[in-house]
Design a protein around this motif. Structure first.
Motif, mmCIF file in Angstrom:
data_model
loop_
_atom_site.group_PDB
_atom_site.id
_atom_site.type_symbol
_atom_site.label_atom_id
_atom_site.label_comp_id
_atom_site.label_asym_id
_atom_site.label_seq_id
_atom_site.Cartn_x
_atom_site.Cartn_y
_atom_site.Cartn_z
ATOM 1 N N PRO A 84 0.822 -1.214 0.000
ATOM 2 C CA PRO A 84 0.000 0.000 0.000
ATOM 3 C C PRO A 84 0.853 1.259 0.000
ATOM 4 O O PRO A 84 1.925 1.295 0.590
ATOM 5 N N SER A 85 0.356 2.278 -0.681
ATOM 6 C CA SER A 85 1.056 3.554 -0.763
ATOM 7 C C SER A 85 0.066 4.679 -0.529
ATOM 8 O O SER A 85 -1.103 4.570 -0.874
ATOM 9 N N ASN A 86 0.539 5.772 0.052
ATOM 10 C CA ASN A 86 -0.298 6.957 0.229
ATOM 11 C C ASN A 86 -0.316 7.834 -1.014
ATOM 12 O O ASN A 86 -1.069 8.779 -1.100
ATOM 13 N N ASP A 87 0.537 7.527 -1.968
ATOM 14 C CA ASP A 87 0.647 8.320 -3.189
ATOM 15 C C ASP A 87 -0.218 7.693 -4.281
ATOM 16 O O ASP A 87 0.085 6.606 -4.761
ATOM 17 N N PRO A 88 -1.293 8.380 -4.697
ATOM 18 C CA PRO A 88 -2.159 7.800 -5.725
ATOM 19 C C PRO A 88 -1.443 7.616 -7.057
ATOM 20 O O PRO A 88 -1.814 6.756 -7.841
ATOM 21 N N LEU A 89 -0.395 8.367 -7.310
ATOM 22 C CA LEU A 89 0.342 8.218 -8.564
ATOM 23 C C LEU A 89 1.227 6.977 -8.526
ATOM 24 O O LEU A 89 1.467 6.345 -9.550
ATOM 25 N N THR A 90 1.709 6.620 -7.343
ATOM 26 C CA THR A 90 2.536 5.431 -7.196
ATOM 27 C C THR A 90 1.707 4.179 -7.388
ATOM 28 O O THR A 90 2.133 3.225 -8.001
ATOM 29 N N SER A 91 0.473 4.205 -6.863
ATOM 30 C CA SER A 91 -0.353 3.003 -6.920
ATOM 31 C C SER A 91 -0.775 2.701 -8.347
ATOM 32 O O SER A 91 -0.847 1.551 -8.737
ATOM 33 N N GLY A 92 -1.083 3.711 -9.125
ATOM 34 C CA GLY A 92 -1.391 3.513 -10.529
ATOM 35 C C GLY A 92 -2.606 2.648 -10.805
ATOM 36 O O GLY A 92 -2.906 2.349 -11.947
#
Length: 153
Positions: A126-134
């Motif tokens: 899980p990531s807090n960055d929506p761009l990282t999650s893609g």
């Protein structure tokens, strides 16, 4: 019983290494910077005053939001919330705190990703960055058959 004892010893070793990793993270430059700026904004009277104003305006906006765009004060209330948010974001201590928070989050994400991928490349992190999650896993899809909306990479 020998298997259980070996598993207990392995779990004990893993826990000790996890505590060591936690100590290294606590003593990192990213954590020190985060804690420094957190203390600065906690002691900043201008920040605390704006936060109180923000909370009041946000509460008013939430009342308007129940009726959506049709509420007569919806846009004015939204504008007031955004204005106070902009004032907060313009303060150096808030800007620096948010930057330090992002750096610490990136460090924790990188560590989580390294640990997860050392077990398997298909494990979701899980990531807090929506761009990282893609919107999808690093393998292209989730094991559940759908796309990952929970932020995995």
């Amino acid at each position: 019983m020998a298997v259980t004892e070996a598993q207990t010893l392995d779990m004990s070793a893993i826990l000790m290494q996890a505590y060591d990793l936690g100590d290294m993270i606590k003593s990192s430059a990213e954590t020190a910077e985060f804690l420094y700026w957190k203390q600065r904004i906690d002691q900043d009277t201008q920040v605390s005053g704006l936060v109180r104003q923000f909370d009041k305006k946000k509460e008013l906006f939430e009342e308007c939001q129940r009726f959506g765009h049709f509420h007569p004060d919806y846009h004015a209330a939204l504008g007031q919330v955004q204005e106070i948010q902009n004032q907060l974001d313009s303060l150096e201590s808030v800007r620096r705190f948010k930057l330090a928070e992002e750096r610490l989050d990136n460090l924790l994400y990188s560590i989580s990703q390294t640990i997860a991928h050392s077990v398997s490349d298909t494990i979701k992190v899980p990531s807090n960055d929506p761009l990282t999650s893609g919107g999808s896993c690093s393998t292209g899809s989730c094991s559940t058959g759908g796309s990952c909306s929970g932020g995995c990479s």
